[in-house]
Design a protein around this motif. Structure first.
Motif, PDB file in Angstrom:
ATOM      1  N   HIS A  65     -49.748  60.289 -16.383  1.00  0.00           N
ATOM      2  CA  HIS A  65     -51.059  60.927 -16.208  1.00  0.00           C
ATOM      3  C   HIS A  65     -51.017  61.978 -15.105  1.00  0.00           C
ATOM      4  O   HIS A  65     -51.860  62.015 -14.208  1.00  0.00           O
ATOM      5  CB  HIS A  65     -52.134  59.884 -15.906  1.00  0.00           C
ATOM      6  CG  HIS A  65     -52.269  58.820 -16.941  1.00  0.00           C
ATOM      7  ND1 HIS A  65     -52.337  59.085 -18.294  1.00  0.00           N
ATOM      8  CD2 HIS A  65     -52.338  57.469 -16.831  1.00  0.00           C
ATOM      9  CE1 HIS A  65     -52.447  57.960 -18.968  1.00  0.00           C
ATOM     10  NE2 HIS A  65     -52.441  56.956 -18.111  1.00  0.00           N
ATOM     11  N   GLU A  66     -50.014  62.846 -15.158  1.00  0.00           N
ATOM     12  CA  GLU A  66     -49.827  63.944 -14.192  1.00  0.00           C
ATOM     13  C   GLU A  66     -49.535  63.469 -12.776  1.00  0.00           C
ATOM     14  O   GLU A  66     -49.596  64.248 -11.831  1.00  0.00           O
ATOM     15  CB  GLU A  66     -51.070  64.867 -14.185  1.00  0.00           C
ATOM     16  CG  GLU A  66     -51.391  65.469 -15.540  1.00  0.00           C
ATOM     17  CD  GLU A  66     -50.202  66.237 -16.132  1.00  0.00           C
ATOM     18  OE1 GLU A  66     -49.574  66.997 -15.386  1.00  0.00           O
ATOM     19  OE2 GLU A  66     -49.916  66.040 -17.324  1.00  0.00           O
ATOM     20  N   ASN A  67     -49.234  62.194 -12.617  1.00  0.00           N
ATOM     21  CA  ASN A  67     -48.849  61.660 -11.313  1.00  0.00           C
ATOM     22  C   ASN A  67     -47.362  61.329 -11.314  1.00  0.00           C
ATOM     23  O   ASN A  67     -46.824  60.842 -12.311  1.00  0.00           O
ATOM     24  CB  ASN A  67     -49.643  60.388 -10.994  1.00  0.00           C
ATOM     25  CG  ASN A  67     -51.107  60.669 -10.748  1.00  0.00           C
ATOM     26  OD1 ASN A  67     -51.498  61.101  -9.676  1.00  0.00           O
ATOM     27  ND2 ASN A  67     -51.930  60.434 -11.764  1.00  0.00           N
ATOM     28  N   ASP A  68     -46.715  61.593 -10.189  1.00  0.00           N
ATOM     29  CA  ASP A  68     -45.311  61.228 -10.023  1.00  0.00           C
ATOM     30  C   ASP A  68     -45.229  59.798  -9.504  1.00  0.00           C
ATOM     31  O   ASP A  68     -45.756  59.486  -8.439  1.00  0.00           O
ATOM     32  CB  ASP A  68     -44.624  62.170  -9.031  1.00  0.00           C
ATOM     33  CG  ASP A  68     -44.521  63.590  -9.561  1.00  0.00           C
ATOM     34  OD1 ASP A  68     -44.081  63.758 -10.715  1.00  0.00           O
ATOM     35  OD2 ASP A  68     -44.881  64.533  -8.828  1.00  0.00           O
ATOM     36  N   LEU A  69     -44.561  58.932 -10.264  1.00  0.00           N
ATOM     37  CA  LEU A  69     -44.413  57.535  -9.859  1.00  0.00           C
ATOM     38  C   LEU A  69     -42.940  57.210  -9.635  1.00  0.00           C
ATOM     39  O   LEU A  69     -42.076  57.561 -10.438  1.00  0.00           O
ATOM     40  CB  LEU A  69     -44.960  56.588 -10.931  1.00  0.00           C
ATOM     41  CG  LEU A  69     -46.470  56.513 -11.127  1.00  0.00           C
ATOM     42  CD1 LEU A  69     -46.799  55.408 -12.126  1.00  0.00           C
ATOM     43  CD2 LEU A  69     -47.192  56.250  -9.816  1.00  0.00           C
ATOM     44  N   GLY A  70     -42.676  56.527  -8.543  1.00  0.00           N
ATOM     45  CA  GLY A  70     -41.381  55.913  -8.327  1.00  0.00           C
ATOM     46  C   GLY A  70     -41.550  54.419  -8.548  1.00  0.00           C
ATOM     47  O   GLY A  70     -42.409  53.794  -7.923  1.00  0.00           O
TER      48      GLY A  70
END
Length: 289
Positions: A65-70
């Motif tokens: 959702h357009e978020n960068d997740l690690g």
């Protein structure tokens, strides 16, 4: 869903997880977010025990959702590896499905841990009666880090060279854990020459699975939220095979001059072996550049 369906689904998902130990024991990755250049790597070492490797991990960067997740996790199985394998394939999916993940990540993590454990217990015929510890770290847009854990796998953050533990070691003899176990009708053994154990069996007070002991144990995680800013240098996640022989600060000091995240993870596991650790060792290092 039958037991065969569950196992097939686990294998299919594990094959797509960056950082699974399906085909490799070491790897690295990198990503540039809007705010930070982040690299990560991992390494695993089979212990001296006579059973199969029981550690699993996830080390992955993805956009949601357009978020960068690690997404980073260590799963240290016991009495078999099936529960740890299931967690590797499914726990992060379950967390991200929680409706309030983006608005209340801590609450979503707690609920996903408990509901995932309930599923594991309900399917113990196919997943087995063993269990697994877990430490998970979710990095949101390179700025918000949320760590949750059950058991004694550990997350340690380096800030200006100083180690900060972000997880809680759930040891049976700790006052809070011992009180909880006894309130549920269990007991903590303390035999000379051995570590404290729940009902004389398990050396951690919280875990996924462990159906025969679960009436005296918890799967509720401790959750900590941390802001990642300019003083954060690296994050280490590792199973207790590392922490049995190294302090938090020793681990941070050992890799402070190693820029490559994968080489740092490998160095930590090699150092633990050199210090005579006999357990399975799995380690993830995340570098904030």
């Amino acid at each position: 869903m039958t037991g065969k369906d569950i196992l097939r689904q686990m294998k299919e998902k594990a094959a797509t997880v960056v950082g699974s130990l399906v085909n490799a024991d070491t790897a690295k990755g990198k990503s540039t977010t809007a705010s930070k250049n982040i690299t990560h790597g991992f390494h695993l070492v089979k212990g001296k025990s006579h059973h199969a490797m029981e550690d699993y991990l996830v080390s992955q960067l993805k956009k949601v959702h357009e978020n960068d997740l690690g997404l980073f996790a260590i799963f240290d199985g016991h009495m078999g590896h099936t529960v740890a394998n299931y967690l590797q394939s499914n726990l992060f999916d379950n967390i991200l499905k929680e409706g309030d993940f983006w608005t209340d990540t801590k609450r979503a993590l707690k609920r996903a841990y408990v509901t995932t454990d309930s599923y594991i217990l309900e399917h113990s015929v196919s997943l087995g009666r063993g269990g697994s510890t877990a430490v998970t770290a979710i990095l949101v847009n390179g700025q918000k880090l949320v760590v949750a854990n059950v058991g004694d796998s550990r997350a340690v953050l380096s800030k200006n060279g100083v180690a900060k533990q972000l997880s809680v070691d759930h040891e049976p003899n700790k006052e809070e854990e011992k009180r909880m176990i006894e309130s549920k009708g269990g007991f903590v053994s303390n035999i000379p020459g051995d570590v404290p154990r729940v009902d004389g069996q398990l050396a951690v007070a919280r875990a996924f699975g462990d159906k025969s002991l679960k009436r005296h144990m918890s799967s509720e995680p401790d959750v900590i939220e941390e802001t990642i800013n300019g003083d954060a240098e690296c994050l280490i996640l590792a199973s207790d095979g590392l922490w049995k022989v190294m302090t938090n600060q020793e681990a941070i000091d050992a890799i402070k001059h190693i820029k490559d995240a994968q080489q740092a993870a490998k160095h930590l596991t090699e150092e633990a072996v050199a210090r005579k650790s006999r357990d399975d060792i799995s380690c993830i290092v995340v570098k904030f550049h």
